[in-house]
Design a protein around this motif. Structure first.
Motif, PDB file in Angstrom:
ATOM      1  N   LYS A  87       1.091  -1.392   0.127  1.00 41.66           N
ATOM      2  CA  LYS A  87       0.151  -0.064  -0.350  1.00 41.66           C
ATOM      3  C   LYS A  87       0.994   1.155   0.567  1.00 41.66           C
ATOM      4  CE  LYS A  87      -3.608  -2.577   2.186  1.00 41.66           C
ATOM      5  NZ  LYS A  87      -4.998  -2.411   3.342  1.00 41.66           N
ATOM      6  N   VAL A  88       1.727   0.760   0.842  1.00 42.64           N
ATOM      7  CA  VAL A  88       3.003   2.066   1.212  1.00 42.64           C
ATOM      8  C   VAL A  88       3.428   2.360  -0.778  1.00 42.64           C
ATOM      9  CG1 VAL A  88       5.186   3.121   1.557  1.00 42.64           C
ATOM     10  CG2 VAL A  88       3.713   2.069   2.899  1.00 42.64           C
ATOM     11  N   ALA A  89       3.992   1.539  -1.565  1.00 41.34           N
ATOM     12  CA  ALA A  89       4.014   1.329  -2.998  1.00 41.34           C
ATOM     13  C   ALA A  89       3.001   1.866  -3.905  1.00 41.34           C
ATOM     14  CB  ALA A  89       4.665   0.265  -3.583  1.00 41.34           C
ATOM     15  N   ALA A  90       2.129   1.677  -3.563  1.00 39.90           N
ATOM     16  CA  ALA A  90       0.970   2.168  -4.408  1.00 39.90           C
ATOM     17  C   ALA A  90       1.010   3.943  -4.808  1.00 39.90           C
ATOM     18  CB  ALA A  90      -1.050   1.329  -3.447  1.00 39.90           C
ATOM     19  N   VAL A  91       1.271   4.783  -2.674  1.00 39.45           N
ATOM     20  CA  VAL A  91       0.727   5.820  -2.505  1.00 39.45           C
ATOM     21  C   VAL A  91       2.356   6.089  -3.800  1.00 39.45           C
ATOM     22  CG1 VAL A  91       1.039   7.964  -1.626  1.00 39.45           C
ATOM     23  CG2 VAL A  91       0.196   5.844  -0.845  1.00 39.45           C
ATOM     24  N   PHE A 133       0.820  -4.484 -13.241  1.00 44.93           N
ATOM     25  CA  PHE A 133       0.651  -5.562 -12.788  1.00 44.93           C
ATOM     26  C   PHE A 133       1.196  -5.146 -11.336  1.00 44.93           C
ATOM     27  CE2 PHE A 133       3.194  -7.844 -16.487  1.00 44.93           C
ATOM     28  CZ  PHE A 133       2.175  -8.893 -16.558  1.00 44.93           C
ATOM     29  N   MET A 134       1.974  -3.849 -11.246  1.00 46.57           N
ATOM     30  CA  MET A 134       1.359  -3.651  -9.726  1.00 46.57           C
ATOM     31  C   MET A 134      -0.475  -3.406  -9.209  1.00 46.57           C
ATOM     32  SD  MET A 134       2.712   0.102  -7.317  1.00 46.57           S
ATOM     33  CE  MET A 134       4.515  -0.609  -7.872  1.00 46.57           C
ATOM     34  N   SER A 135      -0.930  -3.280  -9.807  1.00 42.89           N
ATOM     35  CA  SER A 135      -2.634  -2.984  -9.722  1.00 42.89           C
ATOM     36  C   SER A 135      -2.947  -5.180  -9.963  1.00 42.89           C
ATOM     37  CB  SER A 135      -2.939  -2.970 -10.615  1.00 42.89           C
ATOM     38  OG  SER A 135      -3.310  -3.110 -12.349  1.00 42.89           O
ATOM     39  N   PHE A 136      -2.503  -5.932 -10.355  1.00 40.20           N
ATOM     40  CA  PHE A 136      -2.839  -7.587 -10.150  1.00 40.20           C
ATOM     41  C   PHE A 136      -2.157  -7.336  -8.731  1.00 40.20           C
ATOM     42  CE2 PHE A 136      -2.271  -7.885 -14.962  1.00 40.20           C
ATOM     43  CZ  PHE A 136      -3.229  -7.390 -15.060  1.00 40.20           C
ATOM     44  N   TRP A 146       0.628 -18.537  -3.979  1.00 41.28           N
ATOM     45  CA  TRP A 146       1.553 -17.897  -4.648  1.00 41.28           C
ATOM     46  C   TRP A 146       1.464 -17.208  -5.927  1.00 41.28           C
ATOM     47  CZ3 TRP A 146       6.545 -18.115  -3.131  1.00 41.28           C
ATOM     48  CH2 TRP A 146       6.661 -19.089  -2.476  1.00 41.28           C
ATOM     49  N   ALA A 147       0.412 -18.046  -6.500  1.00 43.69           N
ATOM     50  CA  ALA A 147      -0.075 -16.693  -7.947  1.00 43.69           C
ATOM     51  C   ALA A 147      -0.077 -14.937  -7.609  1.00 43.69           C
ATOM     52  CB  ALA A 147      -1.559 -17.625  -8.703  1.00 43.69           C
ATOM     53  N   HIS A 148      -1.010 -15.267  -6.282  1.00 43.09           N
ATOM     54  CA  HIS A 148      -0.125 -13.650  -6.576  1.00 43.09           C
ATOM     55  C   HIS A 148       1.281 -13.292  -6.593  1.00 43.09           C
ATOM     56  CE1 HIS A 148      -0.128 -10.325  -2.624  1.00 43.09           C
ATOM     57  NE2 HIS A 148      -0.727  -9.472  -3.940  1.00 43.09           N
ATOM     58  N   PHE A 149       1.513 -13.613  -5.069  1.00 50.04           N
ATOM     59  CA  PHE A 149       3.403 -13.492  -4.923  1.00 50.04           C
ATOM     60  C   PHE A 149       3.673 -13.229  -6.311  1.00 50.04           C
ATOM     61  CE2 PHE A 149       7.883 -14.926  -5.806  1.00 50.04           C
ATOM     62  CZ  PHE A 149       8.771 -14.414  -4.914  1.00 50.04           C
ATOM     63  N   TRP A 150       3.891 -14.568  -7.655  1.00 54.22           N
ATOM     64  CA  TRP A 150       4.352 -13.977  -8.610  1.00 54.22           C
ATOM     65  C   TRP A 150       4.260 -12.837  -9.849  1.00 54.22           C
ATOM     66  CZ3 TRP A 150       8.665 -15.955 -10.165  1.00 54.22           C
ATOM     67  CH2 TRP A 150       9.129 -17.394  -9.417  1.00 54.22           C
ATOM     68  N   SER A 151       2.748 -12.698  -9.085  1.00 53.88           N
ATOM     69  CA  SER A 151       2.304 -11.424 -10.274  1.00 53.88           C
ATOM     70  C   SER A 151       2.997 -10.234  -9.799  1.00 53.88           C
ATOM     71  CB  SER A 151       1.243 -10.573 -10.080  1.00 53.88           C
ATOM     72  OG  SER A 151       0.578 -10.805  -8.479  1.00 53.88           O
ATOM     73  N   GLY A 152       3.496 -10.065  -8.806  1.00 53.68           N
ATOM     74  CA  GLY A 152       4.013  -9.294  -7.987  1.00 53.68           C
ATOM     75  C   GLY A 152       5.654  -8.646  -9.285  1.00 53.68           C
ATOM     76  N   VAL A 153       6.458 -10.196  -9.063  1.00 60.73           N
ATOM     77  CA  VAL A 153       7.560 -10.192 -10.605  1.00 60.73           C
ATOM     78  C   VAL A 153       8.023  -9.302 -11.049  1.00 60.73           C
ATOM     79  CG1 VAL A 153       8.957 -12.004 -11.235  1.00 60.73           C
ATOM     80  CG2 VAL A 153       8.318 -12.784  -9.337  1.00 60.73           C
ATOM     81  N   PRO A 154       6.406  -9.311 -12.322  1.00 63.93           N
ATOM     82  CA  PRO A 154       7.282  -8.284 -13.046  1.00 63.93           C
ATOM     83  C   PRO A 154       6.695  -7.170 -13.122  1.00 63.93           C
ATOM     84  CG  PRO A 154       5.018  -9.860 -13.780  1.00 63.93           C
ATOM     85  CD  PRO A 154       5.973 -10.324 -11.852  1.00 63.93           C
ATOM     86  N   TYR A 190     -11.830   1.829  -3.939  1.00 64.33           N
ATOM     87  CA  TYR A 190     -12.045   1.276  -4.818  1.00 64.33           C
ATOM     88  C   TYR A 190     -11.854  -0.274  -5.578  1.00 64.33           C
ATOM     89  CZ  TYR A 190     -12.038   6.656  -4.750  1.00 64.33           C
ATOM     90  OH  TYR A 190     -12.403   7.673  -4.220  1.00 64.33           O
ATOM     91  N   GLY A 191     -10.785  -1.073  -4.759  1.00 66.45           N
ATOM     92  CA  GLY A 191     -10.615  -2.097  -5.503  1.00 66.45           C
ATOM     93  C   GLY A 191     -12.178  -3.068  -5.196  1.00 66.45           C
ATOM     94  N   PRO A 192     -12.407  -4.284  -6.134  1.00 65.53           N
ATOM     95  CA  PRO A 192     -13.455  -5.635  -5.900  1.00 65.53           C
ATOM     96  C   PRO A 192     -13.088  -5.599  -4.726  1.00 65.53           C
ATOM     97  CG  PRO A 192     -11.694  -6.580  -7.175  1.00 65.53           C
ATOM     98  CD  PRO A 192     -10.553  -4.379  -6.584  1.00 65.53           C
ATOM     99  N   GLU A 193     -14.345  -6.397  -4.115  1.00 64.94           N
ATOM    100  CA  GLU A 193     -14.436  -6.659  -2.697  1.00 64.94           C
ATOM    101  C   GLU A 193     -14.147  -8.475  -3.001  1.00 64.94           C
ATOM    102  OE1 GLU A 193     -15.381  -5.553  -0.155  1.00 64.94           O
ATOM    103  OE2 GLU A 193     -15.531  -3.183  -1.634  1.00 64.94           O
ATOM    104  N   ALA A 194     -13.275  -8.572  -1.507  1.00 61.22           N
ATOM    105  CA  ALA A 194     -13.534 -10.197  -1.411  1.00 61.22           C
ATOM    106  C   ALA A 194     -14.636 -11.332  -2.146  1.00 61.22           C
ATOM    107  CB  ALA A 194     -12.402 -10.595  -0.645  1.00 61.22           C
TER     108      ALA A 194
END
Length: 479
Positions: free
Chosen positions: A76-80, A128-131, A142-150, A462-466
Motif C-alpha cells: 500500500k505504501v508502494a502504491a502511494v 502488474f502492480m494493480s494485479f 503463490w499466484a499472487h506472489f508471482w504477479s509481483g515479479v513483473p 475502489y478495489g473489488p470486494e473479496a
C-alpha cells in the motif's frame, strides 16, 4: 556522424558572439528542483517492490505472519509512492519539451527513443502492480506472489531506459548527421551507448541501497522506542541486509565508473578532482573549492588521484586548462561537482562502516542488534543514503555543464528563448510540494490506522470486494 571534436569546433566558433538567454537560469533551476525531487522517489519504484516480494516470499515459505503483514502494508505504501512518481515523472517529460526545445527539436529522434522504451515498461509496471495490490486474498498465495515479479522486472527496465537517455547525453552515439540535422539513428547504439552499462548499474545499485536503508531506518527508529517485537525486527532485517550487501558492490562499481569518466569525460573528471592544471603525480584533494582558478581550503593526499585513475603515481590527468576556455566550467560549477563527489564518497564509506558493524554484531550475537548506538546510526542511514544519491546526481548533471549533449549541444542553445520561466517554475514547485505533502499525510494516516487496528481490516480504496462466502458453501459451515 561527424566527430565530437569537429562538432565542438563548430560550436566554439559560434559561441564568441552569443550571449546567455535570460531563460537559462530559471530553466536550470527548475530542472534541478524537479529532478532532485523525482530522484528521491525512484528507488522506491525500483527497489522497494523487491523488498516487498522478499517479505512476501518469507511469509509464504516460513509461514511468517509478520513478514506477510509487512508485505501487505508495504504494497500500500508502494502504491502511494508509485502515484507520486507518476506525477513527478510526467511533469519532467513535459519540461523536456517546454524548457529544452533545442534538445528535443534537434536530437529528439535519438534522445526520445529511450523514453519510448521507458513508457512501455512504465505501463507494464502499472498493470502488474494493480494485479499485485488488488490480488491480496483474491488470488492464490503463490499466484499472487508471482504477479509481483513483473513489477520488479519492469521497474528495472524503466529505470535503465531513463538512465540510457542520460548516458547518451554524456557520450552521444548511434546517430548520423548532415548539415546539423540527424538523418539516421541506430536505436541499439543510442540505447546501449558508451556510458550505459556503467551508469545503469551504478544507479540501480544506488536504488537498492536507498530503499533498503530507508526501510531499515524506519524500523530502527521504532526499535529505539522500545518496539523490539518480531514485526519491527523482520522489517529492519529485510531492508538492512539488502542494503548492506549492496554497499560494497556499489563502491567497487563506483570506482569503475570514476575510471570510465577519466577515460571519456576529462572535463568532468577534472572537476571531480578539483584539478585546474594538467599533470602527473596528481594529489587527491579532500574538500576545498576553486577560487580564481586556484584550489583553496582543500586537504591534498599526494599522488592519490593519479594512482586511482591509472594505478601509477605517474598517470597524467588532464586538468581544466586542457578544456577550451569558451566551454570550460566555471569555478563555482567545478567546486559544486567536487564537493558533491566528496559527499557521495564519504556517505558511501559511512554506510559501508555501518554494514561492517552490523555484520560484526550479528556474528557475535546471531540476532538483530539491539545496541543503542548502532540503532541510532541505522535510523539515520536512510537519510545518509538519500544524501549520497542526490550528490551523485549533482556530479552527473552539473559535471556535464556547459553541455547538454557533450560535444554537440550547449545548454544555452538547448533552452527555450521565449517567455518568462520564473512563474512556470513557481507553479511547478507548488505542484511538487503539494504532491509530496499529500503523500506524507497519506502515509502518516496509514501508519496511525495500522497502529490503532493492528490488523489488515483496511479495505483497498475502489478495489473489488473479496469473494463473499455463500451460506451453503462448505467454508461457511461450523465444524
Amino acid at each position: 556522424m561527424p566527430s565530437a571534436s569537429c562538432a565542438t569546433t563548430v560550436v566554439l566558433q559560434a559561441l564568441a558572439s552569443a550571449g546567455e538567454p535570460s531563460q537559462l537560469l530559471p530553466a536550470r533551476e527548475q530542472m534541478a528542483f524537479t529532478l532532485g525531487f523525482h530522484i528521491i522517489i525512484v528507488p522506491f519504484g525500483v527497489a522497494f517492490t523487491f523488498l516487498i516480494l522478499l517479505a512476501n516470499h518469507r511469509g509464504l515459505r516460513r509461514g511468517d505472519e509478520q513478514a506477510m503483514l509487512l508485505a501487505r502494508r508495504w504494497s500500500k505504501v508502494a502504491a502511494v509512492l508509485f502515484a507520486v512518481g507518476a506525477v513527478s515523472g510526467t511533469v519532467l517529460t513535459f519540461e523536456l519539451g517546454i524548457l529544452w526545445p533545442g534538445l528535443m527539436g534537434q536530437y529528439g529522434a535519438a534522445f526520445g527513443f529511450p523514453f519510448a522504451i521507458e513508457g512501455i515498461f512504465f505501463f507494464l509496471e502499472a498493470i502488474f502492480m494493480s494485479f499485485y495490490i488488488y490480488g491480496w486474498d483474491r488470488l492464490s498465495p503463490w499466484a499472487h506472489f508471482w504477479s509481483g515479479v513483473p513489477v520488479v522486472i519492469s521497474s528495472l527496465g524503466g529505470a535503465a531506459a531513463v538512465v540510457a537517455a542520460n548516458a547518451w547525453m554524456n557520450q552521444p552515439g548511434g546517430i548520423t548527421m548532415h548539415a546539423g540535422r540527424i538523418v539516421d539513428v541506430s536505436p541499439a547504439k543510442v540505447f546501449f551507448n558508451g556510458a550505459f552499462w556503467f551508469e545503469t548499474i551504478h544507479m540501480l545499485l544506488a536504488a537498492y541501497i536507498v530503499a533498503g536503508f530507508v526501510v531499515a531506518g524506519v524500523y530502527a527508529a521504532g526499535m529505539l522506542k522500545g518496539r523490539q517485537d518480531a514485526y519491527h525486527r523482520t522489517g529492519f532485517l529485510i531492508g538492512f541486509v539488502v542494503a548492506a550487501v549492496t554497499v560494497p558492490v556499489q563502491i567497487f562499481v563506483g570506482d569503475l565508473v570514476a575510471r570510465q569518466v577519466f577515460d571519456s569525460e576529462p572535463a568532468k573528471f577534472a572537476a571531480i578532482e578539483l584539478l585546474p592544471d594538467s599533470g602527473d603525480h596528481v594529489p587527491e584533494t579532500l574538500g576545498g573549492v576553486l577560487i580564481d582558478g586556484k584550489v583553496r581550503y582543500g586537504l591534498p593526499i599526494p599522488d592519490m588521484a593519479s594512482l586511482l585513475a591509472g594505478f601509477r603515481p605517474s598517470t597524467h590527468i588532464d586538468g581544466l586548462d586542457a578544456i577550451p576556455a569558451p566551454v570550460r566550467p566555471s569555478d563555482a560549477g567545478v567546486s559544486i561537482v567536487h564537493l558533491a563527489f566528496d559527499v557521495m564518497v564519504g556517505a558511501s564509506m559511512a554506510l559501508l562502516a555501518l554494514s561492517v558493524w552490523f555484520a560484526w554484531l550479528w556474528w557475535r550475537h546471531r540476532r538483530v542488534p539491539t545496541n543503542v548506538w548502532f540503532l541510532r546510526c541505522a535510523a539515520l542511514s536512510g537519510v545518509v543514503a538519500l544524501v549520497s544519491l542526490e550528490s551523485g546526481w549533482v556530479v552527473t548533471e552539473v559535471g556535464r555543464q556547459p553541455w547538454t549533449v557533450v560535444g554537440l549541444l550547449l545548454t544555452r542553445d538547448a533552452v527555450t528563448t521565449h517567455g518568462n520561466l520564473w512563474p512556470f517554475f513557481g507553479a511547478t514547485a507548488i505542484i511538487y510540494v503539494s504532491v509530496g505533502t499529500g503523500a506524507l499525510l497519506v502515509l502518516r494516516a496509514l501508519r496511525r490506522r495500522w497502529a490503532a487496528q493492528g490488523d489488515e481490516d483496511v479495505q483497498v480504496p475502489y478495489g473489488p470486494e473479496a469473494p463473499a462466502v455463500s451460506a451453503a458453501s462448505p467454508e461457511s459451515r461450523t465444524p
